[in-house]
Design a protein around this motif. Structure first.
Motif, PDB file in Angstrom:
ATOM      1  N   GLY A 275       0.817  -1.212   0.000  1.00 41.15           N
ATOM      2  CA  GLY A 275       0.000   0.000   0.000  1.00 41.15           C
ATOM      3  C   GLY A 275       0.845   1.254   0.000  1.00 41.15           C
ATOM      4  O   GLY A 275       0.521   2.245  -0.676  1.00 41.15           O
ATOM      5  N   SER A 276       1.943   1.247   0.732  1.00 41.65           N
ATOM      6  CA  SER A 276       2.848   2.402   0.770  1.00 41.65           C
ATOM      7  C   SER A 276       3.495   2.612  -0.592  1.00 41.65           C
ATOM      8  O   SER A 276       3.674   3.754  -1.036  1.00 41.65           O
ATOM      9  CB  SER A 276       3.925   2.183   1.837  1.00 41.65           C
ATOM     10  N   ALA A 277       3.824   1.526  -1.285  1.00 47.56           N
ATOM     11  CA  ALA A 277       4.447   1.631  -2.601  1.00 47.56           C
ATOM     12  C   ALA A 277       3.476   2.242  -3.616  1.00 47.56           C
ATOM     13  O   ALA A 277       3.882   3.014  -4.491  1.00 47.56           O
ATOM     14  CB  ALA A 277       4.912   0.252  -3.063  1.00 47.56           C
ATOM     15  N   ILE A 278       2.203   1.910  -3.479  1.00 50.21           N
ATOM     16  CA  ILE A 278       1.198   2.493  -4.382  1.00 50.21           C
ATOM     17  C   ILE A 278       1.107   4.000  -4.174  1.00 50.21           C
ATOM     18  O   ILE A 278       1.096   4.787  -5.138  1.00 50.21           O
ATOM     19  CB  ILE A 278      -0.178   1.833  -4.159  1.00 50.21           C
ATOM     20  N   LEU A 279       1.062   4.434  -2.920  1.00 50.32           N
ATOM     21  CA  LEU A 279       0.995   5.872  -2.637  1.00 50.32           C
ATOM     22  C   LEU A 279       2.249   6.590  -3.107  1.00 50.32           C
ATOM     23  O   LEU A 279       2.183   7.710  -3.627  1.00 50.32           O
ATOM     24  CB  LEU A 279       0.787   6.099  -1.138  1.00 50.32           C
ATOM     25  N   ALA A 280       3.409   5.964  -2.964  1.00 50.11           N
ATOM     26  CA  ALA A 280       4.656   6.566  -3.418  1.00 50.11           C
ATOM     27  C   ALA A 280       4.638   6.743  -4.937  1.00 50.11           C
ATOM     28  O   ALA A 280       5.111   7.762  -5.464  1.00 50.11           O
ATOM     29  CB  ALA A 280       5.837   5.697  -3.001  1.00 50.11           C
ATOM     30  N   ALA A 281       4.080   5.755  -5.654  1.00 52.98           N
ATOM     31  CA  ALA A 281       3.976   5.859  -7.116  1.00 52.98           C
ATOM     32  C   ALA A 281       3.044   6.995  -7.514  1.00 52.98           C
ATOM     33  O   ALA A 281       3.288   7.706  -8.498  1.00 52.98           O
ATOM     34  CB  ALA A 281       3.492   4.534  -7.692  1.00 52.98           C
ATOM     35  N   CYS A 282       1.986   7.178  -6.733  1.00 51.70           N
ATOM     36  CA  CYS A 282       1.060   8.295  -7.006  1.00 51.70           C
ATOM     37  C   CYS A 282       1.772   9.638  -6.841  1.00 51.70           C
ATOM     38  O   CYS A 282       1.643  10.542  -7.679  1.00 51.70           O
ATOM     39  CB  CYS A 282      -0.136   8.220  -6.071  1.00 51.70           C
ATOM     40  N   HIS A 283       2.513   9.781  -5.773  1.00 54.27           N
ATOM     41  CA  HIS A 283       3.203  11.045  -5.492  1.00 54.27           C
ATOM     42  C   HIS A 283       4.285  11.333  -6.530  1.00 54.27           C
ATOM     43  O   HIS A 283       4.635  12.498  -6.771  1.00 54.27           O
ATOM     44  CB  HIS A 283       3.812  11.009  -4.090  1.00 54.27           C
ATOM     45  N   ALA A 284       4.817  10.270  -7.145  1.00 47.10           N
ATOM     46  CA  ALA A 284       5.900  10.444  -8.116  1.00 47.10           C
ATOM     47  C   ALA A 284       5.387  10.756  -9.519  1.00 47.10           C
ATOM     48  O   ALA A 284       6.176  11.088 -10.402  1.00 47.10           O
ATOM     49  CB  ALA A 284       6.761   9.178  -8.145  1.00 47.10           C
ATOM     50  N   MET A 285       4.088  10.671  -9.730  1.00 48.24           N
ATOM     51  CA  MET A 285       3.536  10.917 -11.075  1.00 48.24           C
ATOM     52  C   MET A 285       3.689  12.385 -11.459  1.00 48.24           C
ATOM     53  O   MET A 285       3.429  13.276 -10.663  1.00 48.24           O
ATOM     54  CB  MET A 285       2.053  10.526 -11.140  1.00 48.24           C
ATOM     55  N   THR A 286       4.109  12.609 -12.689  1.00 45.79           N
ATOM     56  CA  THR A 286       4.270  13.973 -13.205  1.00 45.79           C
ATOM     57  C   THR A 286       3.309  14.260 -14.356  1.00 45.79           C
ATOM     58  O   THR A 286       3.272  15.376 -14.869  1.00 45.79           O
ATOM     59  CB  THR A 286       5.713  14.189 -13.687  1.00 45.79           C
ATOM     60  N   SER A 287       2.540  13.255 -14.759  1.00 44.54           N
ATOM     61  CA  SER A 287       1.594  13.409 -15.865  1.00 44.54           C
ATOM     62  C   SER A 287       0.349  12.593 -15.554  1.00 44.54           C
ATOM     63  O   SER A 287       0.436  11.536 -14.913  1.00 44.54           O
ATOM     64  CB  SER A 287       2.218  12.928 -17.180  1.00 44.54           C
ATOM     65  N   PRO A 288      -0.821  13.047 -15.998  1.00 46.60           N
ATOM     66  CA  PRO A 288      -2.049  12.271 -15.746  1.00 46.60           C
ATOM     67  C   PRO A 288      -2.166  11.039 -16.635  1.00 46.60           C
ATOM     68  O   PRO A 288      -3.044  10.199 -16.421  1.00 46.60           O
ATOM     69  CB  PRO A 288      -3.165  13.277 -16.051  1.00 46.60           C
ATOM     70  N   ASP A 289      -1.302  10.931 -17.639  1.00 41.25           N
ATOM     71  CA  ASP A 289      -1.395   9.803 -18.573  1.00 41.25           C
ATOM     72  C   ASP A 289      -1.110   8.482 -17.868  1.00 41.25           C
ATOM     73  O   ASP A 289      -0.266   8.410 -16.964  1.00 41.25           O
ATOM     74  CB  ASP A 289      -0.409   9.991 -19.720  1.00 41.25           C
ATOM     75  N   PRO A 290      -1.792   7.400 -18.277  1.00 42.84           N
ATOM     76  CA  PRO A 290      -1.595   6.092 -17.644  1.00 42.84           C
ATOM     77  C   PRO A 290      -0.156   5.597 -17.763  1.00 42.84           C
ATOM     78  O   PRO A 290       0.485   5.766 -18.810  1.00 42.84           O
ATOM     79  CB  PRO A 290      -2.550   5.178 -18.413  1.00 42.84           C
ATOM     80  N   VAL A 291       0.336   4.982 -16.693  1.00 48.00           N
ATOM     81  CA  VAL A 291       1.684   4.390 -16.685  1.00 48.00           C
ATOM     82  C   VAL A 291       1.593   3.000 -16.065  1.00 48.00           C
ATOM     83  O   VAL A 291       0.763   2.755 -15.189  1.00 48.00           O
ATOM     84  CB  VAL A 291       2.682   5.259 -15.886  1.00 48.00           C
ATOM     85  N   PRO A 292       2.421   2.068 -16.513  1.00 51.02           N
ATOM     86  CA  PRO A 292       2.431   0.734 -15.896  1.00 51.02           C
ATOM     87  C   PRO A 292       2.822   0.843 -14.425  1.00 51.02           C
ATOM     88  O   PRO A 292       3.731   1.589 -14.062  1.00 51.02           O
ATOM     89  CB  PRO A 292       3.491  -0.016 -16.704  1.00 51.02           C
ATOM     90  N   LEU A 293       2.133   0.075 -13.574  1.00 51.58           N
ATOM     91  CA  LEU A 293       2.419   0.115 -12.144  1.00 51.58           C
ATOM     92  C   LEU A 293       2.965  -1.208 -11.644  1.00 51.58           C
ATOM     93  O   LEU A 293       3.867  -1.231 -10.805  1.00 51.58           O
ATOM     94  CB  LEU A 293       1.142   0.470 -11.372  1.00 51.58           C
ATOM     95  N   GLY A 294       2.432  -2.336 -12.130  1.00 50.05           N
ATOM     96  CA  GLY A 294       2.906  -3.629 -11.656  1.00 50.05           C
ATOM     97  C   GLY A 294       1.913  -4.730 -11.934  1.00 50.05           C
ATOM     98  O   GLY A 294       1.168  -4.683 -12.923  1.00 50.05           O
ATOM     99  N   GLN A 295       1.859  -5.720 -11.049  1.00 49.20           N
ATOM    100  CA  GLN A 295       0.980  -6.884 -11.205  1.00 49.20           C
ATOM    101  C   GLN A 295       0.309  -7.197  -9.874  1.00 49.20           C
ATOM    102  O   GLN A 295       0.914  -7.041  -8.808  1.00 49.20           O
ATOM    103  CB  GLN A 295       1.795  -8.111 -11.650  1.00 49.20           C
ATOM    104  N   TYR A 296      -0.958  -7.651  -9.958  1.00 50.47           N
ATOM    105  CA  TYR A 296      -1.640  -8.078  -8.738  1.00 50.47           C
ATOM    106  C   TYR A 296      -2.657  -9.155  -9.077  1.00 50.47           C
ATOM    107  O   TYR A 296      -3.552  -8.938  -9.900  1.00 50.47           O
ATOM    108  CB  TYR A 296      -2.338  -6.896  -8.062  1.00 50.47           C
ATOM    109  N   ARG A 297      -2.458 -10.324  -8.500  1.00 48.80           N
ATOM    110  CA  ARG A 297      -3.375 -11.453  -8.617  1.00 48.80           C
ATOM    111  C   ARG A 297      -3.672 -11.811 -10.076  1.00 48.80           C
ATOM    112  O   ARG A 297      -4.788 -12.113 -10.459  1.00 48.80           O
ATOM    113  CB  ARG A 297      -4.669 -11.175  -7.839  1.00 48.80           C
TER     114      ARG A 297
END
Length: 229
Positions: free
Chosen positions: A81-103
């Motif tokens: 969950g912390s990694a997801i929030l960190a990725a949000c804070h690091a975004m510089t553009s609203p365009d979609p970016v790959p984040l990872g994999q889940y289930r």
């Protein structure tokens, strides 16, 4: 006049009947078949994604399945969950970016400018999107609820498909129905035509009678006698 008004009323009713028939034909030929194909594809997609979810859900003792975020695999819910929030804070553009994999689903992170909300889209056979908040554990719960809700959405799609098929059958039956007052319209229209012909004949005969010279009228071309002096 009463017959004329009645005929006009029947013509309007028939025009409405034809308009509804054209709309039904459009539904039968275009809209409903397209809707059926779309729903069938979604049912197939939900079925495939539910199988994907089942095959790739491996919860640990805390009930959390491993999550990959930006290349790192997390087995701890808080860390993920912390990694997801960190990725949000690091975004510089609203365009979609790959984040990872889940289930078993690829995660894509984006920012919705209108609602001012970060979103994660899970991609399988279909795409499944949820908004994010600021709570570490709450975002994981949102993702789990999104995936867990597929069965309910699948059921809703099946019910809608059954309903659309009923609509298509009803439309096919309805489009074959003739204008219910067709005979009345033909009969009254024919009678109105007869009356109009009779009225026109009477009018012409009246014009001919009114146009004949009377007995006291001077003959055409005969000079009147000159007055006496």
């Amino acid at each position: 006049m009463d017959l004329d008004i009645d005929v006009q009323r029947l013509k309007l009713l028939k025009a409405n009947h034809l308009s509804q028939r054209y709309a039904l034909e459009d539904q039968i030929i275009k809209y409903l078949p397209q809707k059926i194909v779309s729903l069938e594809q979604r049912i197939e997609g939900y079925t495939a994604d539910m199988n994907r979810l089942k095959e790739n859900t491996h919860p640990n003792e805390d009930g959390f399945s491993p999550m990959e975020v930006e290349g790192t695999v997390y087995t701890n819910k808080k860390a993920a969950g912390s990694a997801i929030l960190a990725a949000c804070h690091a975004m510089t553009s609203p365009d979609p970016v790959p984040l990872g994999q889940y289930r078993g689903f690829a995660m894509e992170l984006s920012f919705e400018s209108f609602s001012k909300e970060f979103r994660i889209t899970l991609k399988g056979a279909l795409t499944h999107t949820t908004g994010l908040g600021t709570d570490i554990f709450g975002n994981i719960l949102r993702l789990d609820n999104l995936l867990g809700g597929m069965e309910e959405r699948l059921i809703a799609c099946r019910e809608e498909l059954a309903n659309v098929n009923v609509q298509l059958d009803n439309a096919k039956q309805e489009v074959e129905k003739p204008f219910p007052q067709e005979d009345e319209q033909k009969t009254k229209s024919a009678r109105l035509d007869e009356l109009n012909i009779l009225l026109n004949m009477d009018k012409r005969e009246s014009e001919i009678v009114d146009g004949e010279p009377g007995e006291d009228a001077p003959a055409a071309g005969r000079d009147e006698p000159a007055p006496e002096r």
